[in-house]
Design an enzyme around this catalytic site. Structure first.
Site, PDB file in Angstrom:
ATOM      1  N   ARG A  90     -13.678 108.000  51.933  1.00  0.00           N
ATOM      2  CA  ARG A  90     -12.418 107.264  52.059  1.00  0.00           C
ATOM      3  C   ARG A  90     -12.054 107.183  53.535  1.00  0.00           C
ATOM      4  NH1 ARG A  90      -6.547 109.417  51.856  1.00  0.00           N
ATOM      5  NH2 ARG A  90      -5.450 107.441  52.053  1.00  0.00           N
ATOM      6  N   HIS A 136      -2.904 103.289  57.238  1.00  0.00           N
ATOM      7  CA  HIS A 136      -2.698 104.741  57.360  1.00  0.00           C
ATOM      8  C   HIS A 136      -1.882 104.957  58.634  1.00  0.00           C
ATOM      9  CE1 HIS A 136      -4.485 108.848  56.105  1.00  0.00           C
ATOM     10  NE2 HIS A 136      -3.562 109.100  57.022  1.00  0.00           N
ATOM     11  N   GLU A 183       0.348 107.403  51.821  1.00  0.00           N
ATOM     12  CA  GLU A 183       1.571 108.203  51.917  1.00  0.00           C
ATOM     13  C   GLU A 183       2.741 107.439  52.525  1.00  0.00           C
ATOM     14  OE1 GLU A 183       0.717 111.827  54.001  1.00  0.00           O
ATOM     15  OE2 GLU A 183      -0.487 112.624  52.377  1.00  0.00           O
ATOM     16  N   ASN A 326      -2.363 112.678  47.170  1.00  0.00           N
ATOM     17  CA  ASN A 326      -2.614 113.603  48.284  1.00  0.00           C
ATOM     18  C   ASN A 326      -1.729 114.818  48.086  1.00  0.00           C
ATOM     19  OD1 ASN A 326      -4.146 111.586  49.407  1.00  0.00           O
ATOM     20  ND2 ASN A 326      -2.906 111.356  51.259  1.00  0.00           N
ATOM     21  N   TYR A 328      -1.285 119.214  49.288  1.00  0.00           N
ATOM     22  CA  TYR A 328      -1.776 120.309  50.121  1.00  0.00           C
ATOM     23  C   TYR A 328      -1.224 121.671  49.725  1.00  0.00           C
ATOM     24  CZ  TYR A 328      -3.880 116.911  53.282  1.00  0.00           C
ATOM     25  OH  TYR A 328      -4.672 115.926  53.803  1.00  0.00           O
ATOM     26  N   GLU A 396      -6.735 113.123  48.957  1.00  0.00           N
ATOM     27  CA  GLU A 396      -6.699 114.093  50.070  1.00  0.00           C
ATOM     28  C   GLU A 396      -6.297 115.459  49.560  1.00  0.00           C
ATOM     29  OE1 GLU A 396      -4.306 113.399  53.608  1.00  0.00           O
ATOM     30  OE2 GLU A 396      -4.923 111.293  53.577  1.00  0.00           O
TER      31      GLU A 396
HETATM   32  C1  BGC Z   1      -2.243 112.604  56.045  1.00  0.00           C
HETATM   33  C2  BGC Z   1      -3.356 112.900  57.032  1.00  0.00           C
HETATM   34  C3  BGC Z   1      -3.064 114.209  57.720  1.00  0.00           C
HETATM   35  C4  BGC Z   1      -3.039 115.308  56.685  1.00  0.00           C
HETATM   36  C5  BGC Z   1      -2.818 116.705  57.245  1.00  0.00           C
HETATM   37  C6  BGC Z   1      -1.782 113.799  55.264  1.00  0.00           C
HETATM   38  O1  BGC Z   1      -0.411 113.764  55.179  1.00  0.00           O
HETATM   39  O2  BGC Z   1      -2.559 111.516  55.226  1.00  0.00           O
HETATM   40  O3  BGC Z   1      -3.485 111.837  57.924  1.00  0.00           O
HETATM   41  O4  BGC Z   1      -3.967 114.489  58.748  1.00  0.00           O
HETATM   42  O5  BGC Z   1      -2.011 115.055  55.783  1.00  0.00           O
HETATM   43  O6  BGC Z   1      -1.595 116.846  57.867  1.00  0.00           O
END
Ligand code: BGC
Length: 495
Positions: A90, A136, A183, A326, A328, A396
């Protein structure tokens, strides 16, 4: 020393073959963060090229002008990805490389088209499926200067649609997976509420000269939603019948967990926080009933939240054929119990690292907001699937790790990152196997260390270490790259 991983005991042994045979896995990147060649072969500047030059905006004072030099080394990168065993990649297109001034009547840069065309061909030659993001975060600077970018929906719409159409025309014979925006929420909040990302607008005059955090984020978000839907309509009506691809959007979202699991106010606050962060975009696209923002947002924000016109409403539903996800980390949230601030965008909650019992949300990374919290990821997957019930494409997920300063044997053995992927992917496979959550892709963030926006080169998210001090930005595989290849080999069913 080559790492050795085994998945022969529980919980992993049980998860063998739980992902579909056509599962897409690979790495995600973004143009600004990796390409470099910012003013080469006719490329026009984006708002990030300008923003990075303002003193104090980027942690290490760096610019993305060289980044990983992927523009020069894309063939080597594809070869390395191939060796990592990926099936898909991607990446995003730099709008101002393709149309340097960005607008509907501005000239097309054939050199820019050629670069992406070559990259796509190189991927296909290596059996790697391209997933392409149109936007992006790198708005052409000329459009920001002309009319304020996305703040001016009327002026912006035809420019974005022309860019999107051009991409479908020139790459759509080979690209079958399109993502309109990456995002929209982070572009909106970091750029227009906090003012810490380009274009750097907010109500805070110690930080930004212009902007209004209480109104602009909601306008910019609305512009993205509506133009996403318009671009998708063009794709679906004019290109999809012959090109046979699909189009969607990628949303960010982290899990919010009540600080006090017994307290009704915190339970409601956590749901409100999820709605402000995720349902803000996802409800209008995938919700049931009338197309509208979540009721909790309307209640707090009133008319500062735009209204969808009847025409916009009709465009919205079904415009995203999948849920691009996405994620984290996870947070604990507590009800604030005071009236919301005019600049609040989180649903009037305090965001915390520990819950009432002092339990931490997870192990720290090298990035303040990011901790390993697979427990919340497990809940998030089910929440999204339960609320929207559309196929999920994970676009992501990944982490930084403390102390990654040089490409030594020790540092390349990135156990923190391996543990992160092991736990998140374990939860993903469990959600698919046990609860039938329909997940069809996983893109690790990210292929190689890169330019991490306002953090510059200080936050390393890569599964490849980059020595930014060498002119050729030398690449060194981390052990996590081997781990992912082997774990996906175990998780994906072979039919
Ligand atoms: C974004 C990326 C970024 C990653 C880590 C995401 O919010 O799409 O571009 O590098 O998080 O912060």
């Amino acid at each position: 020393m080559s790492p050795n991983f085994s998945f022969n005991s529980p919980p992993e042994s049980v998860l063998k073959g739980s992902l579909r045979p056509d599962f897409h896995w690979g790495y995600a990147t973004a143009a600004t963060q990796i390409e470099g060649a910012w003013n080469v072969d006719g490329r026009g500047p984006s708002i990030w090229d300008t923003f990075a030059r303002i003193p104090g905006k980027i942690k290490d004072g760096s610019t993305p002008y060289d980044a990983c030099r992927s523009y020069d080394f894309y063939k080597e990168d594809v070869a390395l990805m191939k060796s990592y065993g990926v099936r898909a990649y991607r990446f995003s297109l730099s709008w101002s490389r393709i149309i340097p001034l960005g607008g509907r009547d501005d000239p097309v840069n054939e050199k820019g088209i050629e670069f992406y065309s070559d990259l796509i061909n190189e991927l296909l030659k290596n059996d790697i499926t391209p997933f392409v993001t149109l936007f992006h975060w790198d708005m052409p600077q000329a459009l920001e200067d002309r009319y304020g970018g996305m703040l001016n929906q009327a002026a912006y719409t035809p420019d974005f649609l022309r860019y999107a159409r051009l991409c479908f025309e020139r790459f759509g014979d080979r690209v079958k997976h399109w993502i309109t925006y990456n995002e929209p929420g982070v572009y909106t909040l970091a750029g227009y509420a906090d003012g810490v990302h380009a274009p750097g607008r907010s109500s805070f005059r110690d930080r930004n000269e212009e902007g209004d955090s209480s109104t602009e984020p909601f306008i910019v978000a609305h512009t993205q939603l509506v133009t996403h839907a318009r671009a998708a309509k063009i794709y679906r009506e004019e290109f999809k019948p012959s090109q046979k691809g699909m189009i969607g959007i990628t949303l960010h979202g982290n899990w919010s967990e009540p600080w006090d699991a017994e307290d009704e106010a915190d339970i409601a606050a956590a749901e409100r926080a999820r709605e402000f962060e995720i349902a803000w975009f996802a409800d209008p696209l995938y919700g049931r009933g009338e197309v509208e923002y979540p009721a909790s947002m309307r209640a707090q924000l009133g008319d500062r939240l735009p209204r969808f016109t009847e025409e916009e409403k009709a465009l919205m539903r079904g415009s995203s054929e999948f849920y691009g996800m996405n994620t984290y980390t996870s947070f604990f949230v507590r009800d604030k119990k005071t009236p919301p601030d005019i600049n609040d965008h989180k649903g009037n909650v305090d965001v915390l690292d520990e819950n009432k019992q002092g339990v931490s949300r997870g192990a720290e990374s090298d990035t303040a907001w990011l901790r390993t919290s697979p427990w919340g990821f497990a809940k998030l997957l089910r929440w999204i699937w339960g609320r929207y019930h559309v196929p999920i494409y994970m676009t992501e997920n990944g982490t930084t790790a403390k102390g990654e300063t040089e490409p030594s044997e020790d540092i390349l053995n990135d156990t923190h990152r391996i543990k992160f992927f092991r736990e998140y992917l374990g939860e993903l496979a469990k959600a698919v196997k046990e609860d039938g959550v329909d997940v069809r892709s996983y893109f690790a963030w990210t292929f190689a260390d890169n330019w991490e926006w306002a953090a510059g080169y200080t936050d390393r998210f890569g599964l490849t270490f980059i020595d930014f001090n060498t002119p050729e930005k030398r690449r060194y595989p981390k052990h996590s790259a081997t781990f992912l290849r082997e774990f996906f080999g175990h998780l994906i069913r072979k039919d």
